[in-house]
Scaffold this motif. Structure first.
Motif, PDB file in Angstrom:
ATOM      1  N   LEU A 185      30.104  38.969  46.351  1.00 40.02           N
ATOM      2  CA  LEU A 185      31.517  39.290  46.210  1.00 40.02           C
ATOM      3  C   LEU A 185      32.405  38.497  47.172  1.00 40.02           C
ATOM      4  O   LEU A 185      33.610  38.383  46.953  1.00 40.02           O
ATOM      5  CB  LEU A 185      31.735  40.793  46.404  1.00 40.02           C
ATOM      6  CG  LEU A 185      33.115  41.356  46.133  1.00 40.02           C
ATOM      7  CD1 LEU A 185      33.581  41.031  44.708  1.00 40.02           C
ATOM      8  CD2 LEU A 185      33.129  42.868  46.362  1.00 40.02           C
ATOM      9  N   TRP A 197      33.347  39.305  50.104  1.00 41.74           N
ATOM     10  CA  TRP A 197      34.331  40.197  50.724  1.00 41.74           C
ATOM     11  C   TRP A 197      34.593  39.829  52.176  1.00 41.74           C
ATOM     12  O   TRP A 197      35.640  40.173  52.741  1.00 41.74           O
ATOM     13  CB  TRP A 197      33.858  41.653  50.648  1.00 41.74           C
ATOM     14  CG  TRP A 197      32.556  41.896  51.355  1.00 41.74           C
ATOM     15  CD1 TRP A 197      31.305  41.868  50.820  1.00 41.74           C
ATOM     16  CD2 TRP A 197      32.385  42.185  52.746  1.00 41.74           C
ATOM     17  NE1 TRP A 197      30.346  42.130  51.780  1.00 41.74           N
ATOM     18  CE2 TRP A 197      30.991  42.329  52.971  1.00 41.74           C
ATOM     19  CE3 TRP A 197      33.263  42.356  53.812  1.00 41.74           C
ATOM     20  CZ2 TRP A 197      30.457  42.619  54.229  1.00 41.74           C
ATOM     21  CZ3 TRP A 197      32.734  42.640  55.072  1.00 41.74           C
ATOM     22  CH2 TRP A 197      31.354  42.781  55.265  1.00 41.74           C
ATOM     23  N   GLU A 198      33.661  39.102  52.788  1.00 39.95           N
ATOM     24  CA  GLU A 198      33.832  38.720  54.191  1.00 39.95           C
ATOM     25  C   GLU A 198      35.060  37.841  54.397  1.00 39.95           C
ATOM     26  O   GLU A 198      35.609  37.794  55.501  1.00 39.95           O
ATOM     27  CB  GLU A 198      32.582  37.980  54.692  1.00 39.95           C
ATOM     28  CG  GLU A 198      31.320  38.832  54.710  1.00 39.95           C
ATOM     29  CD  GLU A 198      30.536  38.731  53.416  1.00 39.95           C
ATOM     30  OE1 GLU A 198      29.353  39.116  53.408  1.00 39.95           O
ATOM     31  OE2 GLU A 198      31.111  38.253  52.404  1.00 39.95           O
ATOM     32  N   PRO A 229      37.913  41.059  54.777  1.00 35.82           N
ATOM     33  CA  PRO A 229      37.249  42.348  54.965  1.00 35.82           C
ATOM     34  C   PRO A 229      38.195  43.540  54.955  1.00 35.82           C
ATOM     35  O   PRO A 229      37.742  44.674  54.813  1.00 35.82           O
ATOM     36  CB  PRO A 229      36.575  42.206  56.335  1.00 35.82           C
ATOM     37  CG  PRO A 229      37.359  41.139  57.037  1.00 35.82           C
ATOM     38  CD  PRO A 229      37.802  40.192  55.969  1.00 35.82           C
ATOM     39  N   TYR A 264      39.638  46.083  46.873  1.00 38.97           N
ATOM     40  CA  TYR A 264      38.664  45.632  45.894  1.00 38.97           C
ATOM     41  C   TYR A 264      38.533  46.638  44.758  1.00 38.97           C
ATOM     42  O   TYR A 264      38.747  47.836  44.951  1.00 38.97           O
ATOM     43  CB  TYR A 264      37.302  45.398  46.568  1.00 38.97           C
ATOM     44  CG  TYR A 264      37.349  44.249  47.549  1.00 38.97           C
ATOM     45  CD1 TYR A 264      36.996  42.965  47.166  1.00 38.97           C
ATOM     46  CD2 TYR A 264      37.811  44.445  48.854  1.00 38.97           C
ATOM     47  CE1 TYR A 264      37.077  41.898  48.058  1.00 38.97           C
ATOM     48  CE2 TYR A 264      37.901  43.387  49.748  1.00 38.97           C
ATOM     49  CZ  TYR A 264      37.528  42.120  49.347  1.00 38.97           C
ATOM     50  OH  TYR A 264      37.627  41.077  50.219  1.00 38.97           O
ATOM     51  N   LEU A 314      29.402  48.591  48.927  1.00 43.07           N
ATOM     52  CA  LEU A 314      30.367  47.730  49.611  1.00 43.07           C
ATOM     53  C   LEU A 314      30.958  48.432  50.824  1.00 43.07           C
ATOM     54  O   LEU A 314      31.094  47.830  51.896  1.00 43.07           O
ATOM     55  CB  LEU A 314      31.480  47.331  48.637  1.00 43.07           C
ATOM     56  CG  LEU A 314      32.667  46.561  49.217  1.00 43.07           C
ATOM     57  CD1 LEU A 314      32.213  45.272  49.908  1.00 43.07           C
ATOM     58  CD2 LEU A 314      33.683  46.243  48.117  1.00 43.07           C
ATOM     59  N   PHE A 368      33.169  45.740  56.957  1.00 45.05           N
ATOM     60  CA  PHE A 368      34.123  45.995  55.876  1.00 45.05           C
ATOM     61  C   PHE A 368      35.143  47.023  56.335  1.00 45.05           C
ATOM     62  O   PHE A 368      34.805  48.119  56.763  1.00 45.05           O
ATOM     63  CB  PHE A 368      33.400  46.488  54.619  1.00 45.05           C
ATOM     64  CG  PHE A 368      34.337  46.726  53.466  1.00 45.05           C
ATOM     65  CD1 PHE A 368      34.820  45.658  52.724  1.00 45.05           C
ATOM     66  CD2 PHE A 368      34.755  48.005  53.136  1.00 45.05           C
ATOM     67  CE1 PHE A 368      35.698  45.863  51.664  1.00 45.05           C
ATOM     68  CE2 PHE A 368      35.624  48.225  52.079  1.00 45.05           C
ATOM     69  CZ  PHE A 368      36.104  47.148  51.339  1.00 45.05           C
ATOM     70  N   ILE A 406      38.509  50.413  48.403  1.00 42.93           N
ATOM     71  CA  ILE A 406      37.897  50.165  47.098  1.00 42.93           C
ATOM     72  C   ILE A 406      38.464  51.152  46.089  1.00 42.93           C
ATOM     73  O   ILE A 406      38.460  52.366  46.328  1.00 42.93           O
ATOM     74  CB  ILE A 406      36.365  50.324  47.154  1.00 42.93           C
ATOM     75  CG1 ILE A 406      35.777  49.486  48.286  1.00 42.93           C
ATOM     76  CG2 ILE A 406      35.742  49.928  45.813  1.00 42.93           C
ATOM     77  CD1 ILE A 406      34.443  49.970  48.766  1.00 42.93           C
ATOM     78  N   ASP A 432      41.767  41.798  45.731  1.00 44.26           N
ATOM     79  CA  ASP A 432      41.165  40.670  46.441  1.00 44.26           C
ATOM     80  C   ASP A 432      39.766  40.349  45.942  1.00 44.26           C
ATOM     81  O   ASP A 432      39.155  39.369  46.374  1.00 44.26           O
ATOM     82  CB  ASP A 432      41.110  40.975  47.940  1.00 44.26           C
ATOM     83  CG  ASP A 432      42.494  41.148  48.531  1.00 44.26           C
ATOM     84  OD1 ASP A 432      43.229  40.147  48.593  1.00 44.26           O
ATOM     85  OD2 ASP A 432      42.860  42.291  48.897  1.00 44.26           O
ATOM     86  N   GLY A 433      39.253  41.150  45.047  1.00 35.37           N
ATOM     87  CA  GLY A 433      37.949  40.924  44.451  1.00 35.37           C
ATOM     88  C   GLY A 433      37.605  42.093  43.541  1.00 35.37           C
ATOM     89  O   GLY A 433      38.200  43.171  43.652  1.00 35.37           O
TER      90      GLY A 433
END
Length: 219
Positions: free
Chosen positions: A32, A34-35, A38, A42, A56, A62, A66, A104-105
């Protein structure tokens, strides 16, 4: 159907995959990216009982949020306490109640296979992602190695439905599962569909001998 099997859904996922589904989810979250942000927001699409969202949320470092979107309320209700930083939202993946470029994802586990319109769902996922955001799909596939494929298909067509019916008490749900997997595009074809939906740098990684695959693309 998903409402009916919700109470035993997590248990059967772990049982029928021999607990390998946990490693598949870890592999999906690892893709993903995500880093890079963070503290971002999402989307866990077709979130079910929020297992991916929880995976996640517990990653070291993180700090984001979410949103878990699904239209099966009992699934979301069963998973809502699995992790902090997670907000369950009742939503249809083909008509998401979010503004464009919101996330963002995004990640989806074993969900796009159930969409009434796969291409519309991929386009909708692209719409709600920010430019440069990563989209990850975790989905079943069929092994290419002939002996493994034969064993897998026997298990998938005969053993899995029998166990699923016995435990879930639902007549059709675990017959639908292998039927939907076998009718779903193979990884190469799904990659083309992702590209057509507006994603770049599309790729996939087969897992556990090709039983499962992690797909990814950039908005």
């Amino acid at each position: 159907m998903f409402t009916a099997i919700a109470p035993r859904y997590d248990f059967l996922n772990h049982l029928l995959s021999l607990n390998v589904d946990r490693s598949w989810r870890r592999a999906a979250v690892a893709r993903l990216d995500w880093e890079a942000k963070p503290d971002g927001t999402y989307l866990d699409l077709c979130a079910g009982t929020l297992d991916l969202a929880a995976e996640l949320a517990k990653r070291d470092g993180f700090r984001g949020r979410i949103v878990g979107a699904d239209f099966v309320l009992p699934m979301l209700q069963l998973g809502r306490h699995k992790a902090q930083r997670t907000a369950p939202v009742a939503a249809d993946a083909l008509q998401l109640p979010f503004r464009s470029a919101r996330f963002d994802g995004a990640i989806v586990g074993f969900g796009v296979r159930n969409l009434a319109d796969l291409d519309a769902g991929l386009h909708e996922a692209a719409r709600v992602l920010k430019p440069g955001a990563r989209f990850v799909i975790l989905e079943f596939a069929t092994p290419r190695f002939a002996p493994l494929r034969a064993v897998y298909l026997f298990y998938f067509r005969h053993v899995l439905p029998a166990i699923g019916r016995l435990v879930s008490k639902h007549r059709d749900a675990y017959t639908y599962l292998p039927e939907s997997v076998l009718a779903f595009p193979e990884p190469e074809a799904l990659s083309h569909r992702l590209a057509a939906a507006g994603f770049s740098r599309v790729g996939f990684e087969r897992l556990t001998g090709g039983i499962c695959a992690v797909h990814y693309g950039t908005r």
